[in-house]
Design a protein around this motif. Structure first.
Motif, PDB file in Angstrom:
ATOM      1  N   UNK A  93       1.049  -1.230   0.005  1.00 18.69           N
ATOM      2  CA  UNK A  93      -0.012  -0.096   0.044  1.00 18.69           C
ATOM      3  C   UNK A  93       0.960   1.137   0.154  1.00 18.69           C
ATOM      4  N   UNK A  94       0.904   2.027  -1.044  1.00 20.61           N
ATOM      5  CA  UNK A  94       1.717   3.091  -1.108  1.00 20.61           C
ATOM      6  C   UNK A  94       1.107   4.413  -0.681  1.00 20.61           C
ATOM      7  N   UNK A  95      -0.100   4.740  -0.646  1.00 20.45           N
ATOM      8  CA  UNK A  95      -0.823   5.678   0.137  1.00 20.45           C
ATOM      9  C   UNK A  95      -2.270   5.493   0.840  1.00 20.45           C
ATOM     10  N   UNK A  96      -2.660   6.438   1.479  1.00 18.84           N
ATOM     11  CA  UNK A  96      -3.794   6.479   2.048  1.00 18.84           C
ATOM     12  C   UNK A  96      -4.546   7.705   1.870  1.00 18.84           C
ATOM     13  N   UNK A  97      -5.730   7.630   1.399  1.00 19.12           N
ATOM     14  CA  UNK A  97      -6.577   8.706   0.943  1.00 19.12           C
ATOM     15  C   UNK A  97      -8.110   8.677   1.234  1.00 19.12           C
TER      16      UNK A  97
END
Length: 276
Positions: A93-97
């Motif tokens: 998982x590269x980002x949380x948005x």
């Protein structure tokens, strides 16, 4: 539920072995195409455009057409190696948005995620963290030889992976022809439209929506079947081995017949033994 992908999802130092299961199913009614004359199914063959011959699966190779009529042939072994190298990687998982920041036009397909052996605690941790933060994870994953951008979110206490399109796969809305640039409507027209929307506004209850066309088509098919409005495909007579053998024997006899005008050897007359 059938497992269609195995691997792991990680965020930070947390690694979660998981399985993917298709979350949706295609319920379209598949109709066959028949020859109107004999009601036999139509066969679609792979025909070479130059040789005009049917091509067998083992004779087919994949290639990229970089300009009209010119190709780069890709070896199956190379493609398989490339697929394995990418699919076997752990998905990070590269980002949380916030999910509200992703327009629905990007969403493609949904997969349920279940924990694989030893992954239950980490699975629960990610699920709870997403619920509490009210965010979704963004990751990259290779499925069926295609790299996908994906959203990981919670749906009814289950982690769901939603594949989404890359930005360059979504066409620009500005390229759509004949879209009016300004709203040329009167206030009365707008107020009436908003009033209609208010009257039709309700809570989303997915169970009350059904595929009416599919239901009607199934009823039509069933009524025709019960009314004996059916047809039977005509079958082609395939020569038996006996027929083939007789044809081969006859051809052999024809080939061994003496040619016309050729000298024929006279058979000797049988001798008759006189009784004493």
């Amino acid at each position: 539920m059938h497992t269609m992908w195995k691997g792991s999802i990680s965020f930070g130092l947390v690694n979660i072995p998981i399985k993917l299961h298709t979350a949706t199913e295609d319920k379209d009614i598949k109709l066959r195409t028949l020859h109107n004359k004999c009601h036999a199914p139509i066969k679609y063959e792979k025909i070479c455009t130059v040789c005009e011959e049917e091509v067998k699966p083992e004779e087919i190779v994949k290639a990229y057409e970089y300009t009209k009529g010119k190709f780069v042939v890709l070896d199956n072994d190379d493609l398989e190696k490339l697929r394995r190298e990418n699919e076997e990687k752990a998905v990070e998982i590269i980002d949380f948005v916030k999910i509200e920041q992703i327009d629905p036009i990007y969403f493609e397909r949904s997969y349920y995620m279940s924990p694989n052996e030893g992954g239950s605690k980490a699975y629960s941790l990610l699920r709870k963290a997403l619920q509490e933060s009210q965010k979704v994870g963004l990751a990259k994953i290779v499925i069926r030889s295609k790299e996908q951008l994906a959203v990981i979110r919670v749906y009814e206490n289950t982690l769901v992976l939603e594949t989404i399109h890359f930005p360059d796969e979504v066409r620009k809305a500005g390229d759509v022809p004949n879209v009016p640039s300004e709203d040329k409507v009167t206030k009365k027209e707008l107020d009436t439209a908003i009033l209609l929307i208010d009257q039709l506004t309700s809570e989303f209850e997915p169970d009350k929506y059904t595929d009416e066309y599919r239901s009607a088509l199934l009823e039509l098919i069933e009524s025709k079947r019960n009314g004996k409005e059916t047809v039977t495909a005509t079958t082609r007579d395939i020569p038996s081995n006996v027929t083939d053998l007789m044809a081969a024997l006859k051809a052999s006899i024809d080939r061994t017949k003496p040619k016309k005008g050729g000298a024929q050897k006279k058979k000797p007359e049988p001798k008759i033994k006189k009784e004493a």
